[in-house]
Design a protein around this motif. Structure first.
Motif, mmCIF file in Angstrom:
data_model
loop_
_atom_site.group_PDB
_atom_site.id
_atom_site.type_symbol
_atom_site.label_atom_id
_atom_site.label_comp_id
_atom_site.label_asym_id
_atom_site.label_seq_id
_atom_site.Cartn_x
_atom_site.Cartn_y
_atom_site.Cartn_z
ATOM 1 N N LEU A 372 0.827 -1.204 0.000
ATOM 2 C CA LEU A 372 0.000 0.000 0.000
ATOM 3 C C LEU A 372 0.862 1.255 0.000
ATOM 4 C CD1 LEU A 372 -2.822 1.268 0.219
ATOM 5 C CD2 LEU A 372 -2.611 1.128 2.708
ATOM 6 N N SER A 373 1.978 1.210 0.740
ATOM 7 C CA SER A 373 2.876 2.367 0.783
ATOM 8 C C SER A 373 3.443 2.676 -0.596
ATOM 9 C CB SER A 373 4.023 2.107 1.768
ATOM 10 O OG SER A 373 3.532 1.882 3.072
ATOM 11 N N LEU A 374 3.745 1.619 -1.376
ATOM 12 C CA LEU A 374 4.307 1.830 -2.713
ATOM 13 C C LEU A 374 3.285 2.426 -3.675
ATOM 14 C CD1 LEU A 374 6.541 -1.281 -3.525
ATOM 15 C CD2 LEU A 374 7.271 1.057 -3.092
ATOM 16 N N VAL A 375 2.120 1.817 -3.732
ATOM 17 C CA VAL A 375 1.137 2.258 -4.727
ATOM 18 C C VAL A 375 0.457 3.556 -4.331
ATOM 19 C CG1 VAL A 375 0.709 -0.115 -5.451
ATOM 20 C CG2 VAL A 375 -0.748 0.900 -3.699
ATOM 21 N N SER A 376 0.569 3.950 -3.058
ATOM 22 C CA SER A 376 -0.115 5.170 -2.623
ATOM 23 C C SER A 376 0.417 6.403 -3.339
ATOM 24 C CB SER A 376 0.010 5.332 -1.108
ATOM 25 O OG SER A 376 1.369 5.458 -0.714
ATOM 26 N N ILE A 377 1.715 6.413 -3.688
ATOM 27 C CA ILE A 377 2.272 7.563 -4.405
ATOM 28 C C ILE A 377 1.545 7.758 -5.725
ATOM 29 C CG2 ILE A 377 4.311 8.497 -5.545
ATOM 30 C CD1 ILE A 377 6.041 7.148 -3.526
ATOM 31 N N ILE A 378 1.419 6.675 -6.498
ATOM 32 C CA ILE A 378 0.728 6.754 -7.782
ATOM 33 C C ILE A 378 -0.731 7.123 -7.573
ATOM 34 C CG2 ILE A 378 0.212 5.542 -9.920
ATOM 35 C CD1 ILE A 378 3.183 5.902 -9.383
ATOM 36 N N LEU A 389 3.197 16.725 -2.779
ATOM 37 C CA LEU A 389 2.176 16.326 -1.819
ATOM 38 C C LEU A 389 1.925 14.824 -1.851
ATOM 39 C CD1 LEU A 389 -0.581 19.110 -1.898
ATOM 40 C CD2 LEU A 389 0.860 18.422 0.026
ATOM 41 N N SER A 390 2.101 14.215 -3.014
ATOM 42 C CA SER A 390 1.880 12.771 -3.120
ATOM 43 C C SER A 390 2.871 12.000 -2.265
ATOM 44 C CB SER A 390 1.993 12.327 -4.579
ATOM 45 O OG SER A 390 0.977 12.893 -5.368
ATOM 46 N N VAL A 391 4.150 12.360 -2.349
ATOM 47 C CA VAL A 391 5.143 11.640 -1.552
ATOM 48 C C VAL A 391 4.997 12.004 -0.075
ATOM 49 C CG1 VAL A 391 7.002 13.339 -1.803
ATOM 50 C CG2 VAL A 391 7.559 10.947 -1.418
ATOM 51 N N PHE A 392 4.559 13.233 0.217
ATOM 52 C CA PHE A 392 4.313 13.619 1.614
ATOM 53 C C PHE A 392 3.236 12.716 2.230
ATOM 54 C CE2 PHE A 392 1.590 15.955 4.584
ATOM 55 C CZ PHE A 392 2.502 16.283 5.579
ATOM 56 N N TRP A 393 2.101 12.593 1.526
ATOM 57 C CA TRP A 393 1.014 11.778 2.074
ATOM 58 C C TRP A 393 1.346 10.292 2.031
ATOM 59 C CZ3 TRP A 393 -1.995 13.776 5.321
ATOM 60 C CH2 TRP A 393 -2.437 15.086 5.214
ATOM 61 N N ALA A 394 2.152 9.861 1.051
ATOM 62 C CA ALA A 394 2.600 8.460 1.033
ATOM 63 C C ALA A 394 3.476 8.157 2.243
ATOM 64 C CB ALA A 394 3.362 8.171 -0.254
ATOM 65 N N THR A 395 4.287 9.131 2.645
ATOM 66 C CA THR A 395 5.102 8.976 3.861
ATOM 67 C C THR A 395 4.205 8.877 5.086
ATOM 68 O OG1 THR A 395 6.864 10.279 2.826
ATOM 69 C CG2 THR A 395 6.990 9.964 5.202
ATOM 70 N N VAL A 396 3.160 9.702 5.122
ATOM 71 C CA VAL A 396 2.203 9.629 6.229
ATOM 72 C C VAL A 396 1.527 8.265 6.254
ATOM 73 C CG1 VAL A 396 0.055 10.581 7.145
ATOM 74 C CG2 VAL A 396 1.807 12.124 6.256
ATOM 75 N N VAL A 397 1.151 7.763 5.081
ATOM 76 C CA VAL A 397 0.532 6.427 4.998
ATOM 77 C C VAL A 397 1.490 5.363 5.525
ATOM 78 C CG1 VAL A 397 -0.243 4.639 3.390
ATOM 79 C CG2 VAL A 397 -1.033 6.994 3.114
ATOM 80 N N SER A 398 2.763 5.440 5.116
ATOM 81 C CA SER A 398 3.761 4.477 5.579
ATOM 82 C C SER A 398 3.907 4.534 7.097
ATOM 83 C CB SER A 398 5.107 4.760 4.906
ATOM 84 O OG SER A 398 6.109 3.904 5.392
ATOM 85 N N PHE A 399 3.905 5.744 7.655
ATOM 86 C CA PHE A 399 4.033 5.916 9.101
ATOM 87 C C PHE A 399 2.832 5.312 9.831
ATOM 88 C CE2 PHE A 399 3.068 8.623 12.850
ATOM 89 C CZ PHE A 399 4.153 8.277 13.637
ATOM 90 N N LEU A 400 1.621 5.627 9.365
ATOM 91 C CA LEU A 400 0.421 5.164 10.063
ATOM 92 C C LEU A 400 0.233 3.664 9.933
ATOM 93 C CD1 LEU A 400 -2.079 8.039 9.126
ATOM 94 C CD2 LEU A 400 -0.823 7.708 11.274
ATOM 95 N N THR A 401 0.464 3.117 8.724
ATOM 96 C CA THR A 401 0.249 1.672 8.539
ATOM 97 C C THR A 401 1.299 0.833 9.265
ATOM 98 O OG1 THR A 401 1.476 1.765 6.436
ATOM 99 C CG2 THR A 401 -0.932 1.938 6.331
ATOM 100 N N SER A 402 2.442 1.451 9.607
ATOM 101 C CA SER A 402 3.458 0.678 10.341
ATOM 102 C C SER A 402 2.936 0.209 11.693
ATOM 103 C CB SER A 402 4.728 1.520 10.531
ATOM 104 O OG SER A 402 4.545 2.533 11.517
#
Length: 674
Positions: A372-378, A389-402
């Motif tokens: 999910l962290s990978l595909v979230s950027i796209i 903003l895409s990579v910013f929110w993808a980083t947030v997704v990676s942080f939360l899903t961890s």
């Protein structure tokens, strides 16, 4: 830990520690030999790096003026570079007084520029003495930061360009120009957004560092370990499982990292025992590992740092760059898959298998969120978000899903049950924030140095001069111009990293192709792919050398093996530029153009290219349906080259040659057993 995981861990432990240390040295050649500080100095550097990451995450969401963001970014990079990287090996693991002077001077240079406001920019053609002083200091600091993080080559090249700008009237034709004084040169480099604070630093400060932070979040949440385990699980238990595992894992690992050497070492330390077990000799195993690592630089969603620069140079969306990379990336890994399939037959691996780490289902069920962290950027880009903003929110997704699992959480779940400060400082979150900034230093310093080159080229018109010379030598032939351009990019890439090689050649070599009618996007992708080739070319063949250190093979023989694995894919870029139909491999360069594209033409050129790659793979490996004779190998290589050259006549001849070789192999009697 399962039985099979324990077995794999034991096999990995069998790799000699000295070999891994040697491989780490190659990473240091690419990323610099960093200090390992202790005590309050280590804490100070960590806090500074965390502050740098926090600042750039803030700028991704908030509005910070360009005239502030770029100088502050360079100040952070220089400040940390002088504390993290020593002036010489004998001063390693400590910070000397001159390091503090250089670090603080970097802050003063940025402060002087930011507080000066528009007044400084307005006087870039006639700077004051203090302007010149701080401008010269900035140039010197950037050159020294590059020397510490990436070696002598790039600073020497920058000094050569500066000398070219100063000595214009003394040069022979056609290189001569009117020449520029120090004040005028410093004004462009320091007081405008066309020199050091130009396009390269813009990309470094707004995109590259955010993707580096994102990659660090994935690393410290255990995504890298999951990608390797998933690859072993998906590809294990088959005769070609070891080779396929390297190909798949290099794509999954390299996609978010964009680093060829780091991917090679990370994967090699785990996968080499498996390659050796199924029958790969040392040099062939190293070549395959390095080839897989090379794919990291051309694989979405991150690609290498140069991909961000392509978007900025062409003034297009980063999503368009990702789109252009899709088919070439598929073809690159298609070539590697063909190579490992042939390896299984060539080296007699048919009866040798290895165990899976775990089932695909179990791994996916427990760690699905790493995908999910990978595909979230796209997904965010398709949703309409900017790349930043895409990579910013993808980083947030990676942080939360961890936090979905205790063993991947970037902050311990019992954070507030005593010892909060210690737990927080030792957490994966703090390590990711620190690693994101430290990991960008060598690339960011190179981008700042590349600004010197771009500024000189813009000021003197060198790009137009160079393109005219190349076209004249080629006699106006597009094919010869493309060959000469690829050689120029390759030669430049022998001395400097991929990012620097792309920047230099984008401003001096791309105009030669565009003058002959090649679209900008195709010319820049052509240059990007040949800049990547520098990763497997001595004397800077860091990926193969690192792989050889792990396998115990010969570095140069490993490099030749890597060339064998990657060569089929490196004829593909010629299809971008030699014929308009070849632009279909880049999906016409943008989503808008793709909407009106001829899909049959795109499918045709893709299938033709895939067949050409298959012919080249068989020719270089010496194996098609069975072991090929010298004549059959030669015919397959010629067929592959013809199929890579757009045009229906070349395609028909290439297909006929492939059919002829296959027919010969089918009709040729099998050798009688002795």
């Amino acid at each position: 830990m399962s039985e099979h995981q324990a077995e794999r861990a034991q096999l990995s432990a069998d790799i000699d520690a000295a070999a891994l240390q040697k491989a780490e040295e190659y990473i240091e050649q690419e990323e610099g030999a960093a200090n390992r500080l202790k005590g309050w100095l280590a804490v100070f550097v960590t806090l500074t790096a965390v502050a740098m990451s926090a600042f750039h995450l803030y700028t991704a969401y908030a509005i910070v003026p360009t005239q502030t963001l770029r100088p502050v970014h360079v100040a952070f990079v220089l400040f940390l570079s002088f504390l993290v990287f020593p002036v010489a090996a004998r001063y390693r693991h400590r910070v000397m007084w001159w390091d503090w002077v250089a670090a603080l001077l970097a802050v003063a240079v940025a402060f002087y520029l930011v507080q000066g406001g528009d007044d400084l920019t307005d006087r870039n053609t006639s700077p004051l003495p203090w302007d010149i002083f701080f401008g010269v200091c900035l140039i010197a600091l950037v050159l020294e930061a590059m020397r510490r993080t990436a070696g002598w080559v790039m600073p020497v090249i920058c000094l050569a360009f500066i000398a070219y700008a100063l000595a214009g009237p003394l040069l022979p034709a056609p290189w001569t120009h009117k020449g520029y004084e120090v004040g005028r040169l410093v004004g462009v480099m320091y007081l405008t957004l066309e020199g050091i604070y130009g396009t390269a630093v813009d990309v470094s400060s707004s995109l590259i560092i955010l993707f580096t932070i994102f990659g660090a979040f994935l690393q410290y949440s255990g995504a890298g370990r999951f990608y390797i385990d998933f690859s072993f699980s998906a590809m294990g238990g088959k005769p070609t499982g070891a080779g396929r595992t390297v190909v798949l894992a290099s794509f999954l690992l390299g996609g978010p990292s964009g680093s060829g050497v780091a991917t090679t070492v990370t994967l090699g330390s785990v996968a080499y025992p498996m390659l050796a077990k199924v029958g790969y000799e040392k040099n062939a195993a190293g070549g395959l590992l390095a080839a897989g690592g090379l794919g990291a630089i051309i694989s979405p969603p991150v690609l290498g740092a140069a991909a961000f620069l392509i978007a900025e140079f062409l003034k297009i969306s980063y999503l368009d760059v990702l789109l252009m990379a899709v088919i070439p990336t598929i073809l690159f890994y298609f070539a590697l898959f063909l190579m490992v399939e042939i390896d299984a037959r060539k080296y007699g691996m048919g009866n040798t298998t290895f165990e899976k780490v775990d089932t695909v289902w179990n791994l996916t069920r427990h760690y699905w969120f790493h995908f999910l962290s990978l595909v979230s950027i796209i997904a965010f880009m398709l949703w309409g978000f900017s790349p930043v903003l895409s990579v910013f929110w993808a980083t947030v997704v990676s942080f939360l899903t961890s936090f979905l699992r205790a063993d991947t959480a970037l902050l311990p779940r019992d954070l507030f049950r005593g010892g909060v400060l210690r737990k927080f400082s030792d957490s994966g979150f703090m390590k990711a924030m620190e690693g994101g900034s430290i990991g960008v230093l060598n690339v960011a310093a190179t981008c700042a140095g590349a600004g010197v080159i771009v500024g000189v080229v813009t000021l003197t018109g060198l790009g137009l001069k160079f393109s005219t010379i190349v076209i004249d030598y080629a006699g106006g032939s597009l094919l010869l111009t493309a060959i000469f351009t690829s050689l120029v990019v390759w030669i430049v890439g022998l001395a400097v990293p991929v990012t620097a090689s792309y920047i230099i050649c984008a401003v001096i070599a791309a105009p030669a192709l565009t003058k002959l009618g090649v679209p900008d996007f195709a010319a820049h992708m052509f240059i990007f792919y040949y800049a990547v080739l520098s990763e497997v070319s001595p004397p800077t063949a860091l990926s193969p050398f690192a792989a050889a250190a792990i396998t115990g093979g010969d570095p140069y023989k490993t490099t030749l093996q890597c060339w064998k694995y990657t060569m089929p894919a490196f004829l593909v870029p010629f299809m971008f530029v030699l014929d308009p139909s070849g632009q279909g491999l880049l999906l016409m360069g943008s989503t808008k153009a793709l909407a009106h594209a001829n899909w049959w033409s795109i499918a045709e050129v893709t299938l033709t290219c895939a067949l050409g790659i298959a012919a080249l793979a068989a020719g270089f490996q010496g194996w098609a349906l069975r072991r090929a004779t010298r004549l059959e190998r030669a015919l397959l290589i010629v067929a592959g080259i013809l199929l890579a050259y757009p045009g229906w006549i070349a395609d028909l001849v290439g297909i006929a040659l492939v059919i002829a070789v296959l027919a010969i192999q089918v009709l040729r009697p099998l050798p009688q057993p002795a």
